[in-house]
Design a protein around this motif. Structure first.
Motif, mmCIF file in Angstrom:
data_model
loop_
_atom_site.group_PDB
_atom_site.id
_atom_site.type_symbol
_atom_site.label_atom_id
_atom_site.label_comp_id
_atom_site.label_asym_id
_atom_site.label_seq_id
_atom_site.Cartn_x
_atom_site.Cartn_y
_atom_site.Cartn_z
ATOM 1 N N SER A 603 22.943 56.792 75.178
ATOM 2 C CA SER A 603 22.392 57.419 73.972
ATOM 3 C C SER A 603 21.238 56.602 73.401
ATOM 4 O O SER A 603 20.303 57.159 72.825
ATOM 5 C CB SER A 603 23.484 57.593 72.918
ATOM 6 O OG SER A 603 24.026 56.333 72.546
ATOM 7 N N ILE A 606 17.736 57.110 75.560
ATOM 8 C CA ILE A 606 16.977 58.357 75.434
ATOM 9 C C ILE A 606 16.035 58.240 74.246
ATOM 10 O O ILE A 606 16.466 58.006 73.113
ATOM 11 C CB ILE A 606 17.928 59.552 75.255
ATOM 12 C CG1 ILE A 606 18.812 59.696 76.496
ATOM 13 C CG2 ILE A 606 17.153 60.840 75.003
ATOM 14 C CD1 ILE A 606 19.822 60.803 76.400
ATOM 15 N N VAL A 608 14.169 60.463 72.574
ATOM 16 C CA VAL A 608 14.271 61.484 71.532
ATOM 17 C C VAL A 608 15.599 61.307 70.792
ATOM 18 O O VAL A 608 16.658 61.288 71.410
ATOM 19 C CB VAL A 608 14.181 62.895 72.144
ATOM 20 C CG1 VAL A 608 14.246 63.949 71.044
ATOM 21 C CG2 VAL A 608 12.888 63.035 72.938
ATOM 22 N N SER A 609 15.528 61.159 69.490
ATOM 23 C CA SER A 609 16.739 60.894 68.714
ATOM 24 C C SER A 609 17.761 62.015 68.853
ATOM 25 O O SER A 609 18.967 61.775 68.945
ATOM 26 C CB SER A 609 16.381 60.690 67.242
ATOM 27 O OG SER A 609 15.721 61.849 66.739
ATOM 28 N N ALA A 610 17.276 63.276 68.840
ATOM 29 C CA ALA A 610 18.190 64.406 68.981
ATOM 30 C C ALA A 610 18.925 64.352 70.314
ATOM 31 O O ALA A 610 20.121 64.643 70.401
ATOM 32 C CB ALA A 610 17.429 65.721 68.849
ATOM 33 N N GLY A 611 18.215 63.976 71.377
ATOM 34 C CA GLY A 611 18.848 63.860 72.688
ATOM 35 C C GLY A 611 19.889 62.769 72.702
ATOM 36 O O GLY A 611 20.968 62.921 73.301
ATOM 37 N N GLY A 612 19.605 61.660 72.046
ATOM 38 C CA GLY A 612 20.579 60.574 71.976
ATOM 39 C C GLY A 612 21.826 60.981 71.235
ATOM 40 O O GLY A 612 22.947 60.645 71.632
ATOM 41 N N ALA A 614 22.936 64.037 70.986
ATOM 42 C CA ALA A 614 23.653 64.982 71.844
ATOM 43 C C ALA A 614 24.476 64.252 72.893
ATOM 44 O O ALA A 614 25.635 64.605 73.155
ATOM 45 C CB ALA A 614 22.666 65.940 72.510
ATOM 46 N N VAL A 615 23.885 63.229 73.523
ATOM 47 C CA VAL A 615 24.612 62.451 74.528
ATOM 48 C C VAL A 615 25.825 61.776 73.899
ATOM 49 O O VAL A 615 26.920 61.749 74.479
ATOM 50 C CB VAL A 615 23.681 61.400 75.173
ATOM 51 C CG1 VAL A 615 24.487 60.412 76.013
ATOM 52 C CG2 VAL A 615 22.628 62.074 76.022
ATOM 53 N N SER A 616 25.640 61.246 72.690
ATOM 54 C CA SER A 616 26.745 60.572 72.005
ATOM 55 C C SER A 616 27.872 61.550 71.670
ATOM 56 O O SER A 616 29.054 61.248 71.877
ATOM 57 C CB SER A 616 26.232 59.915 70.722
ATOM 58 O OG SER A 616 27.282 59.256 70.047
#
Length: 663
Positions: A603, A606, A608-612, A614-616
């Motif tokens: 997380s 990545i 992009v904060s939103a992507g991180g 999402a992964v989390s």
């Protein structure tokens, strides 16, 4: 240590006029288990009487389904057995609904007939030439009938210029096909290939007059309106009678269960006999209430288990009931899924509740994920999740493991796999003991590294220590149970008796003494170990000797020696494997920490904060569901194989009282 709940056997002699009310009382109380199992299959018990309440219940279920009334999930508090007035009301409802259903069927059939007539007539509305005039032409052959509208284009292409295809009606489900007399056989072949169904048409038929079409249309509209009206009538009837129907369903559900039980009881022409088990704490109150219910027209006798001949002879097992608070009772199914304890022995449920919670928390340490379990447990306990009704009783289990995981997460510094959020807490706690300048976080470092090898080693020793305590408690329970059951031989000798326990404890203490204090094995060590193993070796003959059973060597000396050798091999291997098995606790704790570290690292990588985020979120969801299930399975396995195996050498009979069940 608490034992299983004390039970009593009560015998009831009930007059025929009171039997239904007594069975209703027992079914509502739900604390009475019949001594002999009541068969539900009439053919198995030889009873062929008609269950009137069941017949009406089944018919009312059909009525409820037809009217669209929502079914009951449980009984109303004021629900009672059906009386004559209920049979009368049920009969009126069944008759009214049958009449309503019959009228609706007739109107539906009439609607279908009128609709088909209108569609047939409308299909020929554009045919204005007399059919007999066309059919008598020497050069023309006509065919009129039904066909799938999707096939018309293909049929037209197939016949080409050899015939003419004329769709009839708006829906084009009927056609007129015309060809020369010479080509009629080819036309018939093509029509058959495309599923054409011929229709008989009167020779003098000449289209459909407009007034006839209008009349049929009005008939169709009237039929449609009549069907809508009958549907409204059905809806209104359902709304006005829903409460009465559900009330009757509850009453007749009780009635059919009472009759099913009554038909299988011992009886004479005037008296019924009932014998069953009840908790000792409920017996006095229940006997008083039964006496008041029947106005003294009942004979009641009460027996302690040791006064029942079949129990004394070992032919019958006393039902086992465990009595706990809401938290501990939520772990009872874990006990009964393995087997019921013997009546009068130690109740292991509090130990199971404590150790399950402890082991789960050690293996699944994350404060954030623990909070998720706590929230799920609260929602289940408060019945806020209606889709999981069967899981509501496990709400306290989720709360307990959630608290355990939360506490372990505070120690390991993990919060939804994030290692930094709880750093201030770790620094604060450690600062209280070593000073602010030497404070560190997390309190318990689970990630393996070159600097934490010694801590990892101590953590694994701690898990083995927990295993030693669990195994020891299991051994103590087994020894206590055998003394309670007056089996002194089994309590003293054998791998799970005093001899086996002394061997296990002494080996552990000797290993600690050698490695912690640098001591060596002494002669007295060999003496203690030898005496303990000697008791294990001759466990069977020594047990028979102590218990006064003869002959001492039941199967001969040679068989006793062979059995003793097997026991020695088993006691050494089993205690070793039982202890080492708890290393998995540390291994899963380590695996959980590594998996959390991977999710946190991914997380963070990545951009992009939103992507991180999402992964989390996805990573934590996977850990909570999948790893949570795996850890729960491992804890159950440790309970079953390492703890239960010490004292569950014989299982009892679970207390399953008679109570009404709507379905």
């Amino acid at each position: 240590m608490a034992k299983t709940t004390a039970m009593k056997l009560i015998e009831l002699m009930i007059l025929k006029e009171d039997i239904d009310r007594v069975l209703e009382f027992l079914g509502k109380r739900g604390n009475f288990q019949f001594q002999t199992e009541i068969e539900e299959n009439s053919s198995a018990s030889g009873v062929n009487s008609v269950n009137a309440s069941k017949e009406i219940f089944d018919k009312l279920q059909g009525v409820r389904s037809y009217l669209g009334v929502e079914d009951l999930t449980d009984y109303a508090e004021d629900c009672t057995l059906p009386v004559d007035a209920d049979f009368e009301k049920a009969g009126q409802i069944l008759q009214a609904v049958d009449e309503l259903k019959e009228r609706e069927i007739k109107l539906g059939e009439e609607k279908q007939r009128v609709t088909e007539a209108y569609e047939e007539a409308n299909a020929f509305s554009n045919l204005k030439v007399a059919y007999k005039e066309l059919d008598h032409l020497s050069f023309l052959s006509l065919r009129i009938g039904r066909i799938d509208p999707a096939m018309i284009d293909e049929l037209t292409f197939a016949v080409g210029g050899r015939a003419v295809i004329v769709p009839l009606g708006e829906d084009k489900t009927r056609i007129l096909a015309a060809s020369s007399k010479k080509g009629r056989f080819a036309l018939d072949a093509e029509l058959k290939r495309f599923g054409f169904v011929g229709m008989e048409v009167p020779k003098d038929f000449k289209g459909i007059p407009d007034d006839v079409l209008e009349s049929l249309k009005k008939q169709k509209e009237k039929a449609d309106n009549d069907c809508e009206e009958i549907k409204k009538e059905r809806t209104n009837y359902a709304e006005t009678h829903a409460a009465l129907i559900t009330s009757l369903l509850g009453r007749f559900s009780m009635g059919m269960q009472v009759q099913a039980v009554r038909d299988r009881l011992e009886s004479t022409q005037l008296v019924y006999r009932i014998a069953g088990w009840i908790t000792a704490s409920d017996s006095d109150i229940m006997m008083k209430e039964l006496d008041e219910l029947t106005e003294g027209r009942i004979a009641i006798r009460s027996y302690n288990p040791d006064e029942v001949p079949s129990v004394r002879d070992g032919h019958e097992k006393v039902p086992v009931k465990l009595t706990h608070g809401k938290l501990v009772s939520s772990f009872e199914r874990m006990i009964f899924s393995y087997g019921a304890p013997l009546y009068g022995t130690i109740d292991p449920t509090p130990f199971v509740a404590f150790f399950f919670t402890l082991l789960f928390g050690i293996m699944f340490g994350d404060a954030g994920q623990g909070l998720v379990f706590i929230i799920v447990g609260i929602l289940l306990t408060t019945h806020a999740i209606p889709w999981f009704k069967s899981w509501h009783k496990f709400g306290p289990v989720f709360i307990s493991i959630g608290c355990s995981s939360f506490i372990m997460g505070l120690l390991t510094g993990e919060f939804f796999c994030n290692e930094h959020i709880l750093e201030p807490f770790g620094l604060f706690v450690t600062g209280l003991f070593v000073g602010k300048e030497n404070a560190f976080a997390p309190i318990l470092h689970m990630m393996p590294s070159s600097s934490t090898v010694d801590k990892m080693f101590m953590f694994f020793l701690f898990t083995i220590g927990v295993g030693f305590i669990i195994n020891s408690i299991g051994l103590v329970i087994n020894i206590s149970n055998n003394f309670i059951m007056h089996r002194k031989g089994k309590a003293i000798f054998g791998k799970t008796g005093i001899c086996g326990t002394v061997f296990f404890w002494y080996i552990v203490s000797m290993v600690i003494r050698i490695f912690a204090f640098g001591s060596s094995i002494q002669i007295y060590d060999w003496i203690v170990i030898g005496l303990a193993l000697l008791g294990v070796f001759f466990a069977e003959p020594l047990s028979r000797l102590v218990d006064g059973e003869r002959p001492v060597f039941e199967n001969g000396v040679f068989a006793a020696v062979i059995e003793g050798i097997v026991e020695l091999l088993e006691v050494v291997s089993s205690y070793l494997s039982n202890s080492v098995s708890f290393l998995r606790v540390g291994a899963f704790a380590l695996a959980h920490a590594v998996l959390g570290y991977i999710i946190f690292t991914l997380s963070a990588l990545i951009p992009v904060s939103a992507g991180g985020v999402a992964v989390s979120i996805i990573g934590n969801a996977v850990v909570i569901v999948l790893e949570g299930m795996i850890v729960a399975i491992q804890v159950i396995r440790l309970q079953y194989y390492e703890f239960f195996s010490k004292f569950f050498t014989e299982t009892g009979k679970e207390f399953k009282p008679f109570r009404f069940s709507y379905k």
